[in-house]
Scaffold this active site. Structure first.
Site, PDB file in Angstrom:
ATOM      1  N   HIS A 119       0.833  -1.215   0.000  1.00 46.27           N
ATOM      2  CA  HIS A 119       0.000   0.000   0.000  1.00 46.27           C
ATOM      3  C   HIS A 119       0.861   1.256   0.000  1.00 46.27           C
ATOM      4  O   HIS A 119       1.566   1.527   0.976  1.00 46.27           O
ATOM      5  CB  HIS A 119      -0.926  -0.002   1.236  1.00 46.27           C
ATOM      6  CG  HIS A 119      -1.644   1.294   1.425  1.00 46.27           C
ATOM      7  ND1 HIS A 119      -1.550   2.045   2.567  1.00 46.27           N
ATOM      8  CD2 HIS A 119      -2.452   1.991   0.590  1.00 46.27           C
ATOM      9  CE1 HIS A 119      -2.273   3.144   2.430  1.00 46.27           C
ATOM     10  NE2 HIS A 119      -2.833   3.135   1.253  1.00 46.27           N
ATOM     11  N   VAL A 130       5.825   2.451   1.686  1.00 43.95           N
ATOM     12  CA  VAL A 130       4.914   1.407   1.197  1.00 43.95           C
ATOM     13  C   VAL A 130       4.635   0.490   2.388  1.00 43.95           C
ATOM     14  O   VAL A 130       5.564  -0.085   2.964  1.00 43.95           O
ATOM     15  CB  VAL A 130       5.508   0.572   0.046  1.00 43.95           C
ATOM     16  CG1 VAL A 130       4.463  -0.432  -0.455  1.00 43.95           C
ATOM     17  CG2 VAL A 130       5.962   1.460  -1.110  1.00 43.95           C
ATOM     18  N   GLU A 131       3.357   0.388   2.771  1.00 46.18           N
ATOM     19  CA  GLU A 131       2.981  -0.547   3.841  1.00 46.18           C
ATOM     20  C   GLU A 131       2.883  -1.944   3.234  1.00 46.18           C
ATOM     21  O   GLU A 131       2.108  -2.160   2.297  1.00 46.18           O
ATOM     22  CB  GLU A 131       1.610  -0.186   4.424  1.00 46.18           C
ATOM     23  CG  GLU A 131       1.637   0.896   5.461  1.00 46.18           C
ATOM     24  CD  GLU A 131       0.243   1.201   5.966  1.00 46.18           C
ATOM     25  OE1 GLU A 131      -0.049   0.866   7.115  1.00 46.18           O
ATOM     26  OE2 GLU A 131      -0.562   1.774   5.209  1.00 46.18           O
ATOM     27  N   VAL A 132       3.635  -2.870   3.792  1.00 45.48           N
ATOM     28  CA  VAL A 132       3.610  -4.246   3.306  1.00 45.48           C
ATOM     29  C   VAL A 132       2.836  -5.074   4.333  1.00 45.48           C
ATOM     30  O   VAL A 132       3.250  -5.186   5.493  1.00 45.48           O
ATOM     31  CB  VAL A 132       5.041  -4.786   3.108  1.00 45.48           C
ATOM     32  CG1 VAL A 132       5.014  -6.244   2.647  1.00 45.48           C
ATOM     33  CG2 VAL A 132       5.790  -3.926   2.086  1.00 45.48           C
TER      34      VAL A 132
END
Ligand SMILES: NC(=O)c1ccc[n+]([C@@H]2O[C@H](COP(=O)([O-])OP(=O)(O)OC[C@H]3O[C@@H](n4cnc5c(N)ncnc54)[C@H](O)[C@@H]3O)[C@@H](O)[C@H]2O)c1
Length: 294
Positions: A119, A130-132
């Site tokens: 995200h 970036v959210e993983v």
């Protein structure tokens, strides 16, 4: 040259395409929109991009997939079923979803171990995070590979320990935005002043240090423990909640403050992008690629 398939040529997909393309990836972008060629000419000129309305064809031979299609679970399920069937079994299938659980997107999917949330914050080409977010069936190698790819793009991938709706960024944003709406609905402040207030205080602070670092400083040499006991103990008021039935009042105020339509969008996007570009390097983030677009 590594190949990325980007699903969706909207706000986020186009920005991912510029980011991957300028980092040396061959980009395939798939979207059924009838104006796909015009959109690519306008926003992706000069980048190594091929276009396709057919997702299966665009996925075939990809080394990494970044999905950025509509935020609807039934559409994501369908897209990921196609992606699972038309990619090698070592290919990560990352969704840009803002809040949908990876376990929901992967439900019933034979490639569930390859599905992960990646995200970004808008625009991905400029914002470092970036959210993983792995689901319960996501494999460790999928998470590792996604993190490696985002690092290669000079992003800051942060891995969540478990899935939760909205992940971290959008849960925080939801609380904050609800309160902004509530304050405007209550007539406490207008839209432009609220934006200025945030830029001049919390926005600037949080661009330099995070909330827990800030709490540590706010308590002086005794740290956050003192802040909580001292100022925090007096903040016992109820914060209220926005009235969904009066959301139009706020949207009317936002539109009359900032306008709508292509030229207003372009002007505001340029302002945001120019300021973000100028701020990134002094704040210690890598300089983003100089590929302009919106
Ligand atoms: N807009 C943001 O600020 C933001 C930020 C982070 C993440 N996201 C996420 O990124 C994703 C995309 O959001 P967006 O704002 O770019 O949306 P958007 O509406 O701008 O773009 C979505 C695109 O998907 C296309 N599409 C529709 N059906 C498709 C299909 N079957 N195959 C391929 N493409 C298809 C549409 O034609 C459209 O161009 C969403 O999951 C959203 O939650 C959005």
């Amino acid at each position: 040259m590594s190949v990325v398939t980007i699903v969706g040529a909207g706000v986020i997909g186009l920005s991912w395409a510029r980011l991957f393309g300028s980092a040396g990836w061959q980009v395939r972008i798939s979207d059924p929109r009838p104006d796909l060629t015009d959109v690519a000419d306008q926003h992706l000129a000069g980048l190594p991009v091929t276009l396709s309305a057919d997702l299966a064809a665009a996925a075939d031979g990809a080394d990494f997939v970044q999905e950025a299609g509509p935020e609807r679970i039934e559409i994501k399920e369908q897209m990921f079923a196609t992606l699972a069937a038309h990619t090698r079994d070592d290919v990560v299938l990352a969704s840009s979803s803002s809040s949908l659980l990876p376990s929901a997107i992967a439900k019933g999917n034979p490639a569930a171990e390859r599905i992960v949330i990646g995200h970004p914050f808008n625009p991905p080409e400029l914002m470092p995070l970036v959210e993983v977010v792995p689901g319960p069936h996501t494999s460790a190698s999928t998470v590792d590979r996604a993190i490696d790819v985002y690092k290669e793009l000079h992003k800051l991938p942060i891995r969540l320990r478990k899935e939760i709706p909205g992940f971290v960024g959008n849960r925080l944003q939801k609380v904050f935005n609800d309160q902004c709406t509530y304050l405007v609905q209550q007539g406490v402040i207008d839209v432009a002043d609220l934006d200025d207030l945030v830029r001049a205080s919390l926005g600037l602070r949080w661009a330099t240090i995070g909330p827990f670092q800030s709490g540590t400083l706010g308590g002086g040499p005794q740290g956050m423990r003192h802040l909580v006991a001292h100022i925090g103990s007096q903040m016992t008021f109820e914060i209220g909640a926005p009235d969904p039935a009066r959301m139009d009042d706020v949207l009317d105020a936002v539109e009359s403050t900032y306008g709508t339509g292509e030229s207003a969008y372009q002007e505001l996007a340029d302002l945001r992008d120019n300021r973000t570009r100028a701020a990134l390097q002094p704040l210690g983030w890598p300089q983003p690629p100089d590929v302009r677009g919106t």
